[in-house]
Design a protein around this motif. Structure first.
Motif, PDB file in Angstrom:
ATOM      1  N   THR A  98       0.871  -1.187   0.000  1.00 17.24           N
ATOM      2  CA  THR A  98       0.000   0.000   0.000  1.00 17.24           C
ATOM      3  C   THR A  98       0.902   1.229   0.000  1.00 17.24           C
ATOM      4  N   ASN A  99       0.373   2.335  -0.509  1.00 19.40           N
ATOM      5  CA  ASN A  99       1.121   3.587  -0.560  1.00 19.40           C
ATOM      6  C   ASN A  99       2.439   3.426  -1.320  1.00 19.40           C
ATOM      7  N   ARG A 100       2.400   2.593  -2.363  1.00 21.22           N
ATOM      8  CA  ARG A 100       3.603   2.342  -3.178  1.00 21.22           C
ATOM      9  C   ARG A 100       3.251   2.543  -4.649  1.00 21.22           C
ATOM     10  N   ARG A 101       4.074   3.343  -5.334  1.00 18.65           N
ATOM     11  CA  ARG A 101       3.860   3.525  -6.767  1.00 18.65           C
ATOM     12  C   ARG A 101       4.203   2.254  -7.524  1.00 18.65           C
ATOM     13  N   LEU A 102       3.552   2.077  -8.669  1.00 19.39           N
ATOM     14  CA  LEU A 102       3.700   0.846  -9.450  1.00 19.39           C
ATOM     15  C   LEU A 102       5.162   0.441  -9.672  1.00 19.39           C
ATOM     16  N   ASN A 103       6.006   1.427 -10.031  1.00 16.54           N
ATOM     17  CA  ASN A 103       7.379   1.070 -10.393  1.00 16.54           C
ATOM     18  C   ASN A 103       8.245   0.627  -9.218  1.00 16.54           C
ATOM     19  N   PRO A 153      -5.174   4.626  -5.408  1.00 13.31           N
ATOM     20  CA  PRO A 153      -3.767   4.724  -5.784  1.00 13.31           C
ATOM     21  C   PRO A 153      -2.860   4.049  -4.760  1.00 13.31           C
ATOM     22  N   GLY A 154      -1.671   3.658  -5.191  1.00 14.82           N
ATOM     23  CA  GLY A 154      -0.664   3.135  -4.269  1.00 14.82           C
ATOM     24  C   GLY A 154      -0.828   1.671  -3.932  1.00 14.82           C
ATOM     25  N   MET A 155      -1.817   1.004  -4.515  1.00 11.23           N
ATOM     26  CA  MET A 155      -2.027  -0.408  -4.208  1.00 11.23           C
ATOM     27  C   MET A 155      -2.466  -1.165  -5.482  1.00 11.23           C
ATOM     28  N   SER A 156      -1.640  -1.025  -6.522  1.00 13.56           N
ATOM     29  CA  SER A 156      -2.044  -1.570  -7.828  1.00 13.56           C
ATOM     30  C   SER A 156      -2.259  -3.090  -7.841  1.00 13.56           C
ATOM     31  N   PRO A 157      -1.465  -3.912  -7.108  1.00 11.37           N
ATOM     32  CA  PRO A 157      -1.757  -5.350  -7.157  1.00 11.37           C
ATOM     33  C   PRO A 157      -3.149  -5.667  -6.601  1.00 11.37           C
ATOM     34  N   ASP A 198      -2.400  -3.315   8.774  1.00 13.17           N
ATOM     35  CA  ASP A 198      -1.192  -3.038   7.984  1.00 13.17           C
ATOM     36  C   ASP A 198      -1.377  -1.931   6.948  1.00 13.17           C
ATOM     37  N   THR A 199      -2.576  -1.389   6.844  1.00 12.04           N
ATOM     38  CA  THR A 199      -2.819  -0.342   5.838  1.00 12.04           C
ATOM     39  C   THR A 199      -2.301   0.984   6.371  1.00 12.04           C
ATOM     40  N   SER A 200      -1.573   1.706   5.520  1.00 12.33           N
ATOM     41  CA  SER A 200      -0.963   2.954   6.006  1.00 12.33           C
ATOM     42  C   SER A 200      -2.047   3.977   6.354  1.00 12.33           C
ATOM     43  N   ASP A 201      -1.743   4.871   7.307  1.00 14.02           N
ATOM     44  CA  ASP A 201      -2.690   5.905   7.734  1.00 14.02           C
ATOM     45  C   ASP A 201      -3.151   6.753   6.550  1.00 14.02           C
ATOM     46  N   GLU A 202      -2.185   7.039   5.673  1.00 15.35           N
ATOM     47  CA  GLU A 202      -2.488   7.879   4.513  1.00 15.35           C
ATOM     48  C   GLU A 202      -3.553   7.219   3.623  1.00 15.35           C
ATOM     49  N   THR A 203      -3.399   5.917   3.395  1.00 19.14           N
ATOM     50  CA  THR A 203      -4.374   5.191   2.557  1.00 19.14           C
ATOM     51  C   THR A 203      -5.735   5.128   3.254  1.00 19.14           C
ATOM     52  N   LYS A 205      -7.037   7.211   5.476  1.00 23.65           N
ATOM     53  CA  LYS A 205      -7.661   8.546   5.430  1.00 23.65           C
ATOM     54  C   LYS A 205      -8.264   8.821   4.062  1.00 23.65           C
ATOM     55  N   TYR A 206      -7.506   8.459   3.026  1.00 25.13           N
ATOM     56  CA  TYR A 206      -7.968   8.639   1.643  1.00 25.13           C
ATOM     57  C   TYR A 206      -9.298   7.907   1.450  1.00 25.13           C
ATOM     58  N   MET A 207      -9.371   6.692   1.993  1.00 27.10           N
ATOM     59  CA  MET A 207     -10.560   5.864   1.756  1.00 27.10           C
ATOM     60  C   MET A 207     -11.772   6.363   2.557  1.00 27.10           C
ATOM     61  N   ILE A 208     -11.551   6.711   3.828  1.00 21.40           N
ATOM     62  CA  ILE A 208     -12.684   7.173   4.668  1.00 21.40           C
ATOM     63  C   ILE A 208     -13.234   8.501   4.139  1.00 21.40           C
ATOM     64  N   ALA A 209     -12.333   9.355   3.651  1.00 26.89           N
ATOM     65  CA  ALA A 209     -12.759  10.665   3.128  1.00 26.89           C
ATOM     66  C   ALA A 209     -13.737  10.509   1.969  1.00 26.89           C
ATOM     67  N   ARG A 210     -13.708   9.367   1.299  1.00 24.61           N
ATOM     68  CA  ARG A 210     -14.583   9.159   0.139  1.00 24.61           C
ATOM     69  C   ARG A 210     -15.872   8.413   0.477  1.00 24.61           C
ATOM     70  N   ILE A 211     -16.087   8.115   1.758  1.00 26.98           N
ATOM     71  CA  ILE A 211     -17.301   7.384   2.156  1.00 26.98           C
ATOM     72  C   ILE A 211     -18.343   8.397   2.651  1.00 26.98           C
ATOM     73  N   PRO A 212     -19.459   8.567   1.932  1.00 27.61           N
ATOM     74  CA  PRO A 212     -20.460   9.563   2.352  1.00 27.61           C
ATOM     75  C   PRO A 212     -20.928   9.385   3.802  1.00 27.61           C
ATOM     76  N   MET A 213     -20.997   8.151   4.311  1.00 24.44           N
ATOM     77  CA  MET A 213     -21.407   7.948   5.702  1.00 24.44           C
ATOM     78  C   MET A 213     -20.298   8.360   6.682  1.00 24.44           C
ATOM     79  N   GLY A 214     -19.102   8.637   6.175  1.00 26.51           N
ATOM     80  CA  GLY A 214     -18.031   9.218   6.993  1.00 26.51           C
ATOM     81  C   GLY A 214     -17.481   8.317   8.076  1.00 26.51           C
ATOM     82  N   ARG A 215     -17.574   7.027   7.884  1.00 28.61           N
ATOM     83  CA  ARG A 215     -17.057   6.094   8.901  1.00 28.61           C
ATOM     84  C   ARG A 215     -16.624   4.810   8.217  1.00 28.61           C
ATOM     85  N   VAL A 216     -15.893   3.997   8.976  1.00 31.00           N
ATOM     86  CA  VAL A 216     -15.567   2.665   8.457  1.00 31.00           C
ATOM     87  C   VAL A 216     -16.787   1.769   8.682  1.00 31.00           C
TER      88      VAL A 216
END
Ligand SMILES: NC(=O)c1ccc[n+]([C@@H]2O[C@H](COP(=O)([O-])OP(=O)(O)OC[C@H]3O[C@@H](n4cnc5c(N)ncnc54)[C@H](O)[C@@H]3O)[C@@H](O)[C@H]2O)c1
Length: 251
Positions: A98-103, A153-157, A198-203, A205-216
């Motif tokens: 997670t949080n890793r570019r493809l290359n 982003p950051g988790m292409s596999p 094991d999911t990075s904090d940055e990832t 936050k990115y995911m929760i910010a996109r959930i209209p219910m605003g929670r996990v």
């Protein structure tokens, strides 16, 4: 409970049953009368759920879904002892990088995620379909992810494996649509389970910010949708990916 939501008299395999969404689904299936078989590659988790749900030792089996031969063996074993397998729930999965570019991701890292998340789903389905064709009944539910619909982003596999699963069920569903078999997927957004440890904090936050219910979400909420898709009640839906994303999925 309606007769179609009940699993009384049914044999159900839950793969990835040791933790999180799989464990919650196992509990709900037992509550609804299923004779369950719990499979996972984590022996400690299997021992825990055996005690938690008072399962017989024959109902708990070690399985690594990235091993095709092991899948063949365990499905044959369950079918030989039970004479039928009504439903498969496949919740086994790993996040991978997670949080890793493809290359920056090596091919062995990429391939491992595909093997567990996608090849495992394909191999399980290949073993279950002939059994279900013989019964003229079956329900298959694979746990995909909103990441497979939208592409985080950051988790292409991971994204590739979960999108692959969505395409896979769409095609196969049409092959068996007239044979009493449905095959669907469920796409959760972030759910509170050990997987996210094991999911990075940055990832996250990115995911929760996109959930209209605003929670996990909670594993039990996903289990409800899975149990519907695995039941007789799910009689006119196949090749579909159900959303459990707090409103994130809009299609
Ligand atoms: N938690 C989330 O936020 C989230 C979001 C979207 C999708 N999902 C998907 O839901 C499914 C379940 O995830 P979870 O959050 O419950 O995770 P989890 O880690 O709590 O549970 C996954 C289970 O799968 C098992 N497993 C892992 N690799 C395996 C293998 N090779 N063979 C057999 N079993 C294996 C683990 O031992 C574990 O018991 C996964 O497919 C995951 O990708 C989870």
């Amino acid at each position: 409970m309606s007769q179609n939501s009940s699993f009384e008299g049914q044999v159900v395999m839950v793969v990835g049953a040791g933790n999180g969404i799989g464990r919650a689904t196992l509990g709900l299936l037992i509550e609804r009368g299923a004779r369950v078989f719990a499979l996972d590659n984590n022996q400690d988790a299997l021992s825990e759920i055996q005690t938690l749900f008072s399962l017989g030792s024959d109902q708990v089996k070690a399985l690594d879904v990235s091993d095709e031969e092991a899948i063949k063996k365990v499905v044959a074993e369950i079918f030989a002892s039970e004479g039928r397998i009504d439903a498969l729930v496949n919740s086994a999965g790993m996040t991978g990088p997670t949080n890793r570019r493809l290359n920056t991701i090596t091919w062995p890292e990429f391939e491992r995620v595909l093997q567990v998340n996608l090849f495992g789903a394909i191999w399980l389905t290949q073993q279950l379909i002939p059994i279900m064709q013989g019964q003229k009944y079956g329900r298959i539910v694979h746990v995909s992810s909103i990441a497979g619909k939208e592409g985080n982003p950051g988790m292409s596999p991971y994204v590739t494996s979960k999108a692959g699963m969505i395409g896979f069920i769409k095609g196969v569903a049409k092959e068996v649509a007239t044979e009493g078999i449905s095959i669907n997927a469920v796409a959760p957004a972030v759910i509170r389970t050990p997987m996210n440890a094991d999911t990075s904090d940055e990832t996250l936050k990115y995911m929760i910010a996109r959930i209209p219910m605003g929670r996990v979400g909670e594993a039990e909420e996903v289990a409800e949708t899975i149990c519907f898709a695995a039941s007789k009640a799910c009689s006119f839906t196949t090749g579909f990916t159900f959303d459990t994303s707090g409103g994130r999925a809009t299609y």
